[in-house]
Design an enzyme around this catalytic site. Structure first.
Site, PDB file in Angstrom:
ATOM      1  N   LYS A 107       0.817  -1.232   0.000  1.00  0.00           N
ATOM      2  CA  LYS A 107       0.000   0.000   0.000  1.00  0.00           C
ATOM      3  C   LYS A 107       0.832   1.256   0.000  1.00  0.00           C
ATOM      4  CE  LYS A 107       0.550  -2.234   3.866  1.00  0.00           C
ATOM      5  NZ  LYS A 107       0.145  -3.454   4.496  1.00  0.00           N
ATOM      6  N   GLU A 131      -5.017  -5.862  -5.029  1.00  0.00           N
ATOM      7  CA  GLU A 131      -6.115  -6.171  -4.101  1.00  0.00           C
ATOM      8  C   GLU A 131      -5.643  -6.308  -2.652  1.00  0.00           C
ATOM      9  OE1 GLU A 131      -9.718  -6.622  -4.776  1.00  0.00           O
ATOM     10  OE2 GLU A 131      -9.361  -6.185  -2.681  1.00  0.00           O
ATOM     11  N   GLY A 136      -6.293  -6.452   3.765  1.00  0.00           N
ATOM     12  CA  GLY A 136      -5.868  -7.859   3.763  1.00  0.00           C
ATOM     13  C   GLY A 136      -6.716  -8.760   2.891  1.00  0.00           C
ATOM     14  N   ILE A 138      -9.930  -9.032   2.564  1.00  0.00           N
ATOM     15  CA  ILE A 138     -11.254  -8.568   2.100  1.00  0.00           C
ATOM     16  C   ILE A 138     -11.115  -8.042   0.664  1.00  0.00           C
ATOM     17  CG2 ILE A 138     -13.176  -7.002   2.526  1.00  0.00           C
ATOM     18  CD1 ILE A 138     -12.151  -6.613   5.383  1.00  0.00           C
ATOM     19  N   GLU A 192       3.842  -4.454  10.015  1.00  0.00           N
ATOM     20  CA  GLU A 192       4.820  -4.120   8.985  1.00  0.00           C
ATOM     21  C   GLU A 192       6.226  -4.378   9.540  1.00  0.00           C
ATOM     22  OE1 GLU A 192       3.824  -2.979   5.774  1.00  0.00           O
ATOM     23  OE2 GLU A 192       2.066  -3.827   6.722  1.00  0.00           O
ATOM     24  N   ASP A 203       0.159   3.347   8.008  1.00  0.00           N
ATOM     25  CA  ASP A 203      -0.305   2.257   7.138  1.00  0.00           C
ATOM     26  C   ASP A 203      -1.791   2.450   6.785  1.00  0.00           C
ATOM     27  OD1 ASP A 203       0.072  -0.658   6.092  1.00  0.00           O
ATOM     28  OD2 ASP A 203      -1.690  -0.771   7.389  1.00  0.00           O
ATOM     29  N   LYS A 207      -3.554   3.202   3.027  1.00  0.00           N
ATOM     30  CA  LYS A 207      -4.699   2.460   2.492  1.00  0.00           C
ATOM     31  C   LYS A 207      -5.861   3.414   2.180  1.00  0.00           C
ATOM     32  CE  LYS A 207      -3.353  -1.704   5.000  1.00  0.00           C
ATOM     33  NZ  LYS A 207      -3.374  -2.372   6.303  1.00  0.00           N
ATOM     34  N   GLY A 306      -2.060 -10.909   8.018  1.00  0.00           N
ATOM     35  CA  GLY A 306      -1.678 -12.302   8.276  1.00  0.00           C
ATOM     36  C   GLY A 306      -1.430 -13.047   6.977  1.00  0.00           C
TER      37      GLY A 306
HETATM   38  P1  NAP Z   1       8.200  -9.818   5.300  1.00  0.00           P
HETATM   39  O1  NAP Z   1       7.715 -10.999   6.021  1.00  0.00           O
HETATM   40  O2  NAP Z   1       9.174  -8.901   5.952  1.00  0.00           O
HETATM   41  O3  NAP Z   1       8.799 -10.316   3.911  1.00  0.00           O
HETATM   42  C1  NAP Z   1       9.533  -9.499   3.063  1.00  0.00           C
HETATM   43  C2  NAP Z   1      10.265 -10.373   2.068  1.00  0.00           C
HETATM   44  O4  NAP Z   1      10.940  -9.528   1.128  1.00  0.00           O
HETATM   45  C3  NAP Z   1      11.332 -11.285   2.702  1.00  0.00           C
HETATM   46  O5  NAP Z   1      11.303 -12.541   2.122  1.00  0.00           O
HETATM   47  C4  NAP Z   1      12.643 -10.572   2.385  1.00  0.00           C
HETATM   48  O6  NAP Z   1      13.726 -11.465   2.255  1.00  0.00           O
HETATM   49  C5  NAP Z   1      12.312  -9.965   1.045  1.00  0.00           C
HETATM   50  N1  NAP Z   1      13.143  -8.797   0.792  1.00  0.00           N
HETATM   51  C6  NAP Z   1      13.182  -7.660   1.517  1.00  0.00           C
HETATM   52  N2  NAP Z   1      14.108  -6.833   1.011  1.00  0.00           N
HETATM   53  C7  NAP Z   1      14.669  -7.481  -0.031  1.00  0.00           C
HETATM   54  C8  NAP Z   1      15.717  -7.168  -0.931  1.00  0.00           C
HETATM   55  N3  NAP Z   1      16.388  -6.032  -0.857  1.00  0.00           N
HETATM   56  N4  NAP Z   1      16.024  -8.059  -1.889  1.00  0.00           N
HETATM   57  C9  NAP Z   1      15.372  -9.244  -1.971  1.00  0.00           C
HETATM   58  N5  NAP Z   1      14.368  -9.603  -1.131  1.00  0.00           N
HETATM   59  C10 NAP Z   1      14.042  -8.728  -0.178  1.00  0.00           C
HETATM   60  O7  NAP Z   1       6.992  -8.872   4.849  1.00  0.00           O
HETATM   61  P2  NAP Z   1       5.474  -9.308   4.600  1.00  0.00           P
HETATM   62  O8  NAP Z   1       4.732  -9.196   5.879  1.00  0.00           O
HETATM   63  O9  NAP Z   1       5.426 -10.549   3.823  1.00  0.00           O
HETATM   64  O10 NAP Z   1       4.964  -8.070   3.723  1.00  0.00           O
HETATM   65  C11 NAP Z   1       5.287  -7.972   2.350  1.00  0.00           C
HETATM   66  C12 NAP Z   1       4.394  -6.886   1.732  1.00  0.00           C
HETATM   67  O11 NAP Z   1       3.023  -7.234   1.902  1.00  0.00           O
HETATM   68  C13 NAP Z   1       4.546  -5.494   2.349  1.00  0.00           C
HETATM   69  O12 NAP Z   1       4.352  -4.529   1.357  1.00  0.00           O
HETATM   70  C14 NAP Z   1       3.380  -5.431   3.334  1.00  0.00           C
HETATM   71  O13 NAP Z   1       2.948  -4.119   3.601  1.00  0.00           O
HETATM   72  C15 NAP Z   1       2.328  -6.187   2.558  1.00  0.00           C
HETATM   73  N6  NAP Z   1       1.260  -6.776   3.344  1.00  0.00           N
HETATM   74  C16 NAP Z   1       1.552  -7.542   4.429  1.00  0.00           C
HETATM   75  C17 NAP Z   1       0.522  -8.114   5.138  1.00  0.00           C
HETATM   76  C18 NAP Z   1       0.770  -8.952   6.344  1.00  0.00           C
HETATM   77  O14 NAP Z   1      -0.201  -9.328   7.013  1.00  0.00           O
HETATM   78  N7  NAP Z   1       2.010  -9.290   6.665  1.00  0.00           N
HETATM   79  C19 NAP Z   1      -0.804  -7.903   4.734  1.00  0.00           C
HETATM   80  C20 NAP Z   1      -1.068  -7.124   3.610  1.00  0.00           C
HETATM   81  C21 NAP Z   1      -0.019  -6.561   2.919  1.00  0.00           C
HETATM   82  P3  NAP Z   1      14.261 -12.300   3.520  1.00  0.00           P
HETATM   83  O15 NAP Z   1      13.142 -13.239   3.863  1.00  0.00           O
HETATM   84  O16 NAP Z   1      15.462 -12.979   3.055  1.00  0.00           O
HETATM   85  O17 NAP Z   1      14.507 -11.295   4.608  1.00  0.00           O
HETATM   86  N1  HSE Z   2       0.468  -4.389   8.868  1.00  0.00           N
HETATM   87  C1  HSE Z   2      -0.759  -4.405   8.170  1.00  0.00           C
HETATM   88  C2  HSE Z   2      -1.903  -4.481   9.164  1.00  0.00           C
HETATM   89  C3  HSE Z   2      -0.801  -5.576   7.239  1.00  0.00           C
HETATM   90  O1  HSE Z   2      -1.664  -4.797  10.328  1.00  0.00           O
HETATM   91  O2  HSE Z   2      -3.036  -4.196   8.781  1.00  0.00           O
HETATM   92  C4  HSE Z   2      -2.000  -5.581   6.338  1.00  0.00           C
HETATM   93  O3  HSE Z   2      -1.936  -4.548   5.415  1.00  0.00           O
END
Ligand code: NAP
Ligand code: HSE
Length: 439
Positions: A107, A131, A136, A138, A192, A203, A207, A306
C-alpha cells in the site's frame, strides 16, 4: 496439446510470499482446471538465501536480485511482496516497462507512486493489480472497482489496520499491555517490518489514500491527511468507552461533505458506538463501510492481516492476471478510478464537525476546572460532560475526561493546543472524535 504454464516470480518470500507459494501449490490442480493454464512459481527473490523457510521448495529458484525477475522474459507475473518504496518501486517499474503483470500487496508503494505506476502500466503494456494492499483478505478493491462501479460514493469508513485493531481489542478485552500485544502481533506476522507504520496510523493512511483514489479519482498525499495512531490510548480511555457503549477503533474516514462537496480524509482513534457494525469488529479483522448513491451502505468484514488472508487476496490477483494472459487482454491497462478527472477539493479543518473526547491531566488545585472550561469556551468548544475520578488526599494531579458537543476540527485542535500550553495542564491532552454514525 500441452497445458499452458503461467510463470510467477515471487519478489519476497516472507509472511505473504510464503503464503502465496503454499496456497498456489496446494490448489495447483484446481486452479489449472478452472483456468486452463497451470500457475507455477518459477523464481523467488529474497534478501538472505540462507534463512530457513516454512515450506519445502526448490532452492535453485532463489535469487537475491528481484530486478532480474522483473526483467526475466520467462516470467509472466511478478508478485512484489517485499514492502518499502525503494527497491519495490524499481522492481515494479522494471516489470511494467517490460509489459508484465505486477501483483503487489504494498500500500505504501501504491499510495506514494500510484500515478507513476499506472502511467508505466499504460505505456509499457503491463498491468498492476493490488487487491491485497487494502484490508488484507477482504476483496474491497474489487468491490469498489467492479461490484459498485455504477455508484458515486458519499463516504467510506474503515478499520484498515489489523495490527491496531488486534492491539485495541486485546487491551479492551484482557487489559493486556500495549507493548506485550504489539510483540504478539509482530510474531503473528500482522505488523509491517517497521511496526511504527501500523501503530502511528501511517499504514491506514496509505490504504485510505488508495481507497480515496478508487472512489474519487484523486491522489491525496498522505501527508495532507490528519493522522494519529494508537500509542497514546490508555486503559482510562478504554474504561470510558466501555462504560458508555463505545469501542475505540483506529478509524479511517473518507467523506464527502454534503454542503461543499469537498473530500475529507482522516485516520484517528475514534469512539465508535457498539451499536454500529464497525464498533463490534474485533481482533485482526478489518471492516469497510461504503455508502454508494445507488446501492446504499455495504459493509465488508474479514481478516485484515496475516499470511493466509493476504495470500488469498494476492492469489485472486494472480488468477486475474492469468485470465488476462490466457484471454489476451494483458496489454490493456484500465485505470481503476472511473471517476478520474474529478478534481475534488480537500475540506479544511473548519469545515469538519464532530463531537470529541478529551482526556487531560490537570493540577489538583482550586479553579482548574473553571480554567479548562474557559479555555475550551474561548475556542468555541462547548462541554457535554466532565468526569474526574476521586483522587488521594495528597495527590498533585487529577485526570479529567471531557466530552464536547459538536464543534469543528479546527476548534478542537486549537482548544487542545491552548490546554497544552496552560501551566495547569500536565503533558499533552489526548483527543479523539466520537463517531456520529446512526444507530
Ligand atoms: P516480510 O515478512 O518482511 O517479507 C519481506 C520479504 O521480502 C522477505 O522474504 C525478504 O527477504 C524480502 N526482501 C526484503 N528486502 C529485499 C531485498 N532487498 N532483496 C530481496 N528480497 C528482499 O513482509 P510481509 O509481511 O510478507 O509483507 C510484504 C508486503 O506485503 C509489504 O508490502 C506489506 O505491507 C504487505 N502486506 C503484508 C501483510 C501482512 O499481514 N504481513 C498484509 C497485507 C499486505 P528475507 O526473507 O530474506 O529477509
Ligand atoms: N500491517 C498491516 C496491518 C498488514 O496490520 O493491517 C496488512 O496490510
Amino acid at each position: 496439446m500441452s497445458e499452458r504454464v503461467i510463470k510467477v516470480g515471487l519478489c519476497g518470500f516472507g509472511v505473504v510470499g510464503q503464503g502465496v507459494f503454499n496456497h498456489l501449490r496446494k490448489r495447483e490442480k484446481l486452479l489449472s482446471d478452472q483456468l486452463g493454464a497451470r500457475v507455477e512459481v518459477a523464481r523467488i527473490a529474497v534478501r538472505d538465501t540462507s534463512k530457513k523457510r516454512d515450506f519445502e521448495f526448490d532452492a535453485s529458484m532463489l535469487t537475491t536480485d528481484p530486478v532480474s525477475i522483473a526483467s526475466d522474459p520467462e516470467i509472466d507475473v511478478v508478485c512484489e511482496l517485499m514492502g518499502g518504496t525503494g527497491l519495490a518501486l524499481e522492481v515494479t517499474l522494471a516489470a511494467l516497462k517490460a509489459g508484465k503483470i505486477v501483483v503487489t500487496a504494498n500500500k505504501a508503494l501504491i499510495c506514494d507512486h500510484g500515478e507513476r505506476l499506472f502511467t508505466a502500466a499504460k505505456e509499457g503494456g503491463g498491468q498492476i493489480l493490488f487487491e491485497a494492499s487494502v484490508a488484507g483478505g477482504i476483496p474491497v478493491i474489487k468491490a469498489i472497482k467492479d461490484g459498485l462501479v455504477i455508484n458515486r460514493f458519499s463516504s467510506i469508513y474503515g478499520i484498515l489496520n489489523g495490527t491496531c485493531n488486534y492491539i485495541l481489542t486485546r487491551m479492551t478485552n484482557e487489559g493486556a499491555s500495549y507493548e506485550k500485544i504489539l510483540e504478539e502481533a509482530k510474531a503473528l506476522g500482522y505488523s509491517e517490518a517497521d511496526e511504527s507504520l501500523d501503530v502511528d496510523g501511517i499504514d491506514s493512511a496509505h490504504k485510505a489514500v488508495v481507497l480515496a483514489y478508487l472512489a474519487y479519482g484523486r491522489w491525496v498525499p498522505y501527508k495532507d491527511i490528519l493522522v494519529q495512531g494508537i500509542a497514546e490510548v490508555t486503559q482510562e480511555d478504554i474504561a470510558f468507552a466501555k462504560e458508555n457503549g463505545y469501542a475505540i477503533k483506529l478509524l479511517a474516514v473518507i467523506d464527502v461533505a454534503h454542503a461543499s462537496g469537498k473530500l475529507y480524509i482522516s485516520i484517528l482513534p475514534t469512539l465508535v458506538s457498539k451499536k454500529y457494525v464497525l464498533g463490534s469488529v474485533d481482533g485482526v479483522h478489518n471492516a469497510v463501510s461504503i455508502h454508494g448513491d445507488v446501492v446504499g451502505e455495504t459493509v465488508y468484514i474479514g481478516p485484515g492481516a496475516g499470511r493466509d488472508a493476504t495470500a488469498s487476496a494476492v492469489i485472486a490477483d494472480v488468477v486475474d492476471a492469468t485470465k488476462l494472459i490466457v484471454n489476451g487482454g494483458a496489454g490493456r491497462f484500465v485505470d481503476p478510478a472511473p471517476r478520474n478527472g474529478d478534481q475534488i477539493e480537500l475540506a479544511e479543518p473548519e469545515e469538519i464537525e464532530s463531537r470529541y473526547y478529551v482526556r487531560l491531566e490537570v493540577a489538583d488545585k482550586p479553579g482548574v476546572m473553571a480554567e479548562v472550561a474557559s479555555m475550551l469556551a474561548k475556542n468555541e468548544v462547548s462541554l457535554a460532560s466532565v468526569t474526574q475520578k476521586e483522587v488521594e488526599e495528597n495527590a498533585t494531579s487529577a485526570t479529567l475526561i471531557i466530552t464536547t458537543h459538536y464543534t469543528t476540527e479546527k476548534a478542537i485542535l486549537e482548544a487542545v493546543k491552548a490546554l497544552e500550553e496552560s501551566s495547569s495542564v500536565k503533558g499533552k491532552p489526548f483527543t479523539m472524535p466520537i463517531s456520529s454514525f446512526e444507530d
